[in-house]
Write a protein that holds these residues in place. Structure first.
Motif, PDB file in Angstrom:
ATOM      1  N   PRO A 182       0.868  -1.006   0.172  1.00 37.47           N
ATOM      2  CA  PRO A 182       0.169  -0.222   0.127  1.00 37.47           C
ATOM      3  C   PRO A 182       0.706   1.051  -0.024  1.00 37.47           C
ATOM      4  N   ASP A 183       0.145   2.452  -0.369  1.00 41.87           N
ATOM      5  CA  ASP A 183       1.230   3.351  -1.083  1.00 41.87           C
ATOM      6  C   ASP A 183       1.491   4.224   0.907  1.00 41.87           C
ATOM      7  N   PHE A 184       2.307   4.580   0.734  1.00 43.05           N
ATOM      8  CA  PHE A 184       2.462   5.225   2.528  1.00 43.05           C
ATOM      9  C   PHE A 184       3.361   6.671   2.455  1.00 43.05           C
ATOM     10  N   LYS A 185       2.558   7.440   2.985  1.00 36.62           N
ATOM     11  CA  LYS A 185       4.254   8.493   2.300  1.00 36.62           C
ATOM     12  C   LYS A 185       4.481   8.918   4.687  1.00 36.62           C
ATOM     13  N   ILE A 186       5.523   8.580   4.497  1.00 39.47           N
ATOM     14  CA  ILE A 186       6.228   9.467   5.674  1.00 39.47           C
ATOM     15  C   ILE A 186       5.109  10.569   6.450  1.00 39.47           C
ATOM     16  N   SER A 187       5.666  11.665   5.235  1.00 38.29           N
ATOM     17  CA  SER A 187       5.958  13.116   5.232  1.00 38.29           C
ATOM     18  C   SER A 187       3.674  13.330   6.125  1.00 38.29           C
ATOM     19  N   GLU A 188       2.736  12.431   5.921  1.00 39.99           N
ATOM     20  CA  GLU A 188       1.706  12.405   5.830  1.00 39.99           C
ATOM     21  C   GLU A 188       1.398  12.346   7.666  1.00 39.99           C
ATOM     22  N   SER A 189       2.023  11.240   7.319  1.00 43.99           N
ATOM     23  CA  SER A 189       1.892  10.069   9.493  1.00 43.99           C
ATOM     24  C   SER A 189       2.940  11.073  10.182  1.00 43.99           C
ATOM     25  N   PHE A 190       3.973  12.698   9.379  1.00 43.30           N
ATOM     26  CA  PHE A 190       4.494  13.536  10.804  1.00 43.30           C
ATOM     27  C   PHE A 190       3.342  14.114  10.442  1.00 43.30           C
ATOM     28  N   GLY A 191       3.286  14.990   9.636  1.00 46.64           N
ATOM     29  CA  GLY A 191       2.091  16.182   9.875  1.00 46.64           C
ATOM     30  C   GLY A 191       1.205  15.975  10.938  1.00 46.64           C
ATOM     31  N   LYS A 192       0.643  14.539  10.913  1.00 46.18           N
ATOM     32  CA  LYS A 192      -0.420  14.889  11.366  1.00 46.18           C
ATOM     33  C   LYS A 192       0.040  15.499  13.340  1.00 46.18           C
ATOM     34  N   LEU A 193       1.345  15.529  13.366  1.00 42.31           N
ATOM     35  CA  LEU A 193       2.208  15.534  14.785  1.00 42.31           C
ATOM     36  C   LEU A 193       2.360  17.345  14.827  1.00 42.31           C
ATOM     37  N   LYS A 203       7.390  23.607  23.586  1.00 43.81           N
ATOM     38  CA  LYS A 203       7.232  24.926  22.729  1.00 43.81           C
ATOM     39  C   LYS A 203       7.998  25.904  22.281  1.00 43.81           C
ATOM     40  N   ILE A 204       7.549  25.984  20.890  1.00 43.21           N
ATOM     41  CA  ILE A 204       8.224  27.215  19.823  1.00 43.21           C
ATOM     42  C   ILE A 204       7.456  28.699  20.742  1.00 43.21           C
ATOM     43  N   VAL A 205       7.525  29.560  20.734  1.00 45.01           N
ATOM     44  CA  VAL A 205       6.863  30.417  21.289  1.00 45.01           C
ATOM     45  C   VAL A 205       7.498  31.775  19.770  1.00 45.01           C
ATOM     46  N   MET A 209       3.042  34.232  19.371  1.00 43.34           N
ATOM     47  CA  MET A 209       2.432  32.832  19.225  1.00 43.34           C
ATOM     48  C   MET A 209       3.023  31.387  19.620  1.00 43.34           C
ATOM     49  N   GLU A 210       2.156  30.399  20.088  1.00 44.71           N
ATOM     50  CA  GLU A 210       3.141  29.298  20.223  1.00 44.71           C
ATOM     51  C   GLU A 210       2.859  28.398  20.110  1.00 44.71           C
ATOM     52  N   ILE A 211       3.902  27.694  19.470  1.00 41.83           N
ATOM     53  CA  ILE A 211       3.168  26.176  18.557  1.00 41.83           C
ATOM     54  C   ILE A 211       3.889  24.557  19.175  1.00 41.83           C
ATOM     55  N   TYR A 212       3.471  23.666  19.336  1.00 43.70           N
ATOM     56  CA  TYR A 212       3.129  22.266  20.044  1.00 43.70           C
ATOM     57  C   TYR A 212       4.003  21.991  19.095  1.00 43.70           C
ATOM     58  N   ALA A 213       5.267  21.057  19.617  1.00 42.50           N
ATOM     59  CA  ALA A 213       6.584  20.383  18.666  1.00 42.50           C
ATOM     60  C   ALA A 213       7.340  19.530  19.258  1.00 42.50           C
TER      61      ALA A 213
END
Length: 353
Positions: A182-193, A203-205, A209-213
């Motif tokens: 099956p077609d699987f793109k790791i970038s899509e999975s990491f994009g969910k994070l 956190k990146i501030v 503005m705060e972004i979870y990382a």
């Protein structure tokens, strides 16, 4: 930009590293076509070459292969060209057919200085039509005697010759049992994070503005973050990284690239992302920015783009921009960007024009 310039810049494209295509085509059977070949190799060494070079201007190898049962025979001949081709004296190498049994026609020959693949030349020929194969300008004398090239170790010239005789063409067919992956793109999975508080440990501030990382993902993508999270820094201990030297939207796009390897809004902020890629050592993102900026290069922004490329070590962008300015120098010099560069970045002009 005229049509000539557009063609030139299409041909000189920015190279974006680390690009892969997914192979999604499956086949239940296959055909393999190959050619039967017979290979001969011969090494010809000339001792004390600098001495014999002063004395003679032509040399011959022995006839090879030495096996008496073989009905195919050649010899190599090396000649000093006295006409100074393109202003530089050079050596001509020829492969000369001595005996032939009519059994083989198509032949490939490769000749080079031993252990120096950069000197290799290749010829494909038909023996009945071309009993002498010419390697014109086999090596320039100035290059041959340049000690930094190491073409004459211990003053010995060694020429390696490989001859491939092409005989029958063979086809084999087979049926394969394929496994559907099956077609699987790791970038899509990491994009969910991306900006997901689940499992986030930092956190990146940026300007409020705060972004979870995630430290491990940031560290894997950037040596700057890797160093930051590998020691007892304040950012590592508090789990907060404050970045105030870029706008929030640029920060979001940079982090999106970290997680997905894509930057969908790059064209709108290529200059800012170029600065970010230099700061955090994102080579692919830098090349993507360079490619975008080259695509929008014009008379009006050429000088500004050159300053940007020089400031952030964007060497591919810098080279393309310099070429563009040289072709359009009269018009670029009249722009406000050129006047600004002359007043504030004179060293860039002096180094490149």
């Amino acid at each position: 930009m005229d049509s000539h310039m557009r063609r030139m810049f299409v041909m000189n494209r920015i190279r974006v590293p680390d690009f892969h295509l997914d192979d999604r085509h499956n086949s239940d059977d296959s055909t393999n076509t190959g050619t039967k070949t017979v290979k001969f190799t011969h090494t010809w060494s000339i001792e004390d070459f600098s001495v014999v070079f002063e004395r003679d201007n032509k040399w011959k190898s022995c006839v090879f292969p030495v096996d008496q049962s073989n009905k195919l025979k050649w010899y190599l001949e090396l000649t000093v060209n006295d006409k100074e081709f393109r202003g530089r004296e050079y050596l001509t190498l020829t492969l000369n057919l001595v005996e032939w049994d009519d059994s083989t026609e198509k032949t490939i020959v490769r000749c080079s200085i031993m252990s120096h693949v950069e000197t290799e030349q290749r010829r494909t020929f038909t023996m009945s039509e071309q009993p002498i194969v010419n390697f014109n300008a086999f090596i320039y004398c100035c290059e041959l005697f340049d000690k930094t090239n190491n073409y004459l170790p211990n003053d010995k010239l060694s020429i390696f010759c490989e001859i491939l005789l092409l005989t029958d063409t063979v086809c084999t067919c087979s049926r394969t049992q394929t496994i559907n992956v099956p077609d699987f793109k790791i970038s899509e999975s990491f994009g969910k994070l991306f900006n997901n508080p689940k499992f986030s440990d930092v956190k990146i501030v940026t300007k409020g503005m705060e972004i979870y990382a995630h430290k491990n993902i940031l560290a894997a993508r950037s040596p700057v973050f890797e160093a930051m999270f590998s020691s007892a820094t304040e950012e590592n201990q508090r789990g907060v990284v404050t970045i105030d030297d870029m706008d929030p939207e640029v920060q979001i796009e940079m982090l999106r690239f970290i997680y997905t390897d894509h930057a969908p809004n790059l064209e709108m902020m290529a200059s800012d992302l170029l600065a970010a890629s230099e700061k955090y050592f994102f080579e692919k993102l830098k090349a993507m920015c360079e490619k975008s900026l080259v695509a929008t290069l014009s008379i009006e922004n050429a000088a500004e783009t050159l300053v940007l490329a020089d400031l952030y070590n964007a060497n591919q962008l810098k080279a393309r921009t310099i070429d563009f300015i040289k072709v359009n120098m009269d018009n670029v010099r009249r722009t406000e960007g050129w006047r600004y560069m002359s007043q504030n970045h004179l060293a860039v002009i002096q180094a490149n024009f």
